[in-house]
Design an enzyme around this catalytic site. Structure first.
Site, PDB file in Angstrom:
ATOM      1  N   GLU A  44     -29.129  37.026 -30.552  1.00 54.96           N
ATOM      2  CA  GLU A  44     -30.449  36.599 -30.995  1.00 54.96           C
ATOM      3  C   GLU A  44     -30.858  37.357 -32.273  1.00 54.96           C
ATOM      4  O   GLU A  44     -30.617  38.559 -32.398  1.00 54.96           O
ATOM      5  CB  GLU A  44     -31.456  36.888 -29.879  1.00 54.96           C
ATOM      6  CG  GLU A  44     -32.890  36.509 -30.192  1.00 54.96           C
ATOM      7  CD  GLU A  44     -33.857  36.871 -29.070  1.00 54.96           C
ATOM      8  OE1 GLU A  44     -34.956  36.309 -29.044  1.00 54.96           O
ATOM      9  OE2 GLU A  44     -33.496  37.717 -28.219  1.00 54.96           O
ATOM     10  N   LYS A 117     -36.708  28.572 -29.611  1.00 54.41           N
ATOM     11  CA  LYS A 117     -36.989  29.264 -28.353  1.00 54.41           C
ATOM     12  C   LYS A 117     -38.301  28.775 -27.748  1.00 54.41           C
ATOM     13  O   LYS A 117     -39.348  28.764 -28.396  1.00 54.41           O
ATOM     14  CB  LYS A 117     -37.048  30.767 -28.621  1.00 54.41           C
ATOM     15  CG  LYS A 117     -37.185  31.657 -27.392  1.00 54.41           C
ATOM     16  CD  LYS A 117     -37.072  33.111 -27.819  1.00 54.41           C
ATOM     17  CE  LYS A 117     -37.148  34.078 -26.653  1.00 54.41           C
ATOM     18  NZ  LYS A 117     -36.938  35.468 -27.092  1.00 54.41           N
ATOM     19  N   CYS A 154     -32.649  34.142 -25.012  1.00 59.19           N
ATOM     20  CA  CYS A 154     -33.159  35.350 -24.380  1.00 59.19           C
ATOM     21  C   CYS A 154     -34.170  35.092 -23.261  1.00 59.19           C
ATOM     22  O   CYS A 154     -33.775  34.771 -22.155  1.00 59.19           O
ATOM     23  CB  CYS A 154     -33.709  36.302 -25.438  1.00 59.19           C
ATOM     24  SG  CYS A 154     -33.799  38.021 -24.860  1.00 59.19           S
TER      25      CYS A 154
END
Length: 298
Positions: A44, A117, A154
């Site tokens: 990330e 995300k 994540c």
């Protein structure tokens, strides 16, 4: 359709110099391809240290617009090597509007897909809500020359809903570029439990969906500002199969490359014997769309 392909995870340490990180990651992707990786993923926010440890506008300088230098460099490399590359980056959409994003670049150098995300955390030293707008592209699987890839990022890895929707979109593998680590003052007491929870939740996504899961983390201690306690990124990148079995796992403190095979024939066999998708009761899941369900809920 390709029935077997190899996924490679690049676990590296990163610093506050984007040009250095770009050069470094290009070199590591090349090594991963030499080791047989056909779908290669970076951690990330690959181009900088993990700046979300502090809320400050100066770190917006790390952001880049779509199809800027990161896309250009990795697109050229993907085409040269004939591999798929997942490139997680800090996206500047316009002034005041930024995303935590990832390119999925196909083996011919074209963009196979873009992911933003969806779940944005706000915890001590993980102040991402200051920097990132939640994604607006949804959960999806992207067709590439080597397979259908579901990319999440994540904090997304803790949510079974995202994994399920991505798997239902046809993903052969759920890939989680990650930046996660220990607060130094918590490691001795809570570290083992936190690490085990991280592994367990992602392996459970593999089992529940009958798919492969690959999580790639950064490694090393990062302290962007002297007054900050810093974070010790715990590495431990791993690839697991559709029964949650660990196929490859990295160390907690070394830069390294993991390579493992994604076998769609095995995936089919597991799903036929553990038919969780068949037995879902979609007629009874309406309450999943509520924030919380109790007797007082409308």
């Amino acid at each position: 359709m390709v029935r077997h392909f190899k996924i490679a995870l690049v676990q590296v340490s990163l610093n506050g110099l984007p040009d250095q990180n770009l050069s470094k990651c290009l070199a590591w992707v090349r090594i991963a391809a030499e080791q047989g990786g056909q779908v290669i993923c970076l951690p990330e926010l690959y181009s900088s240290f993990y700046f979300c440890q502090k809320e400050t506008t100066k770190y917006f300088e790390f952001a880049e617009p779509l199809y800027d230098k990161s896309f250009t460099a990795f697109s050229e490399l993907a085409k040269e090597l004939g591999v798929v590359i997942i490139v997680p980056f800090f996206e500047k959409r316009t002034e005041g509007l930024y995303h935590n994003s990832a390119y999925i670049i196909d083996a011919d150098g074209s963009e196979a897909g873009l992911y933003r995300k969806m779940h944005i955390p706000d915890d001590p030293c993980f102040y991402e809500k200051f920097y990132f707008t939640p994604g607006d592209l949804g959960f999806k699987a992207v067709q590439t020359q080597f397979g259908k890839i579901g990319t999440l990022i994540c904090w997304d890895q803790w949510f079974p809903e995202g994994a399920r929707i991505t798997a239902l979109s046809g993903a052969n593998v759920l890939v989680y570029p990650t930046a996660i680590g220990w607060h130094p003052h918590e490691k001795s007491e809570h570290g083992p439990m936190q690490h085990d929870s991280w592994m367990t939740i992602q392996r459970s996504h593999a089992i529940a969906n009958g798919t492969f899961v690959a999580a790639v983390n950064r490694v090393g201690f990062e302290q962007p500002e002297p007054e900050q306690p810093g974070l010790e990124f715990w590495g431990s990148s791993f690839i697991c199969g559709p029964q949650g079995e660990i196929l490859a796992q990295a160390s907690t403190d070394e830069e390294e490359i993991l390579v493992a095979e994604v076998n769609l024939d095995l995936m089919a066999e597991v799903r036929q014997n553990w038919p969780f998708l068949r037995d879902r009761r979609i007629d009874a899941y309406g309450n999943i769309l509520k924030l919380y369900h109790d007797e007082s809920s409308p």
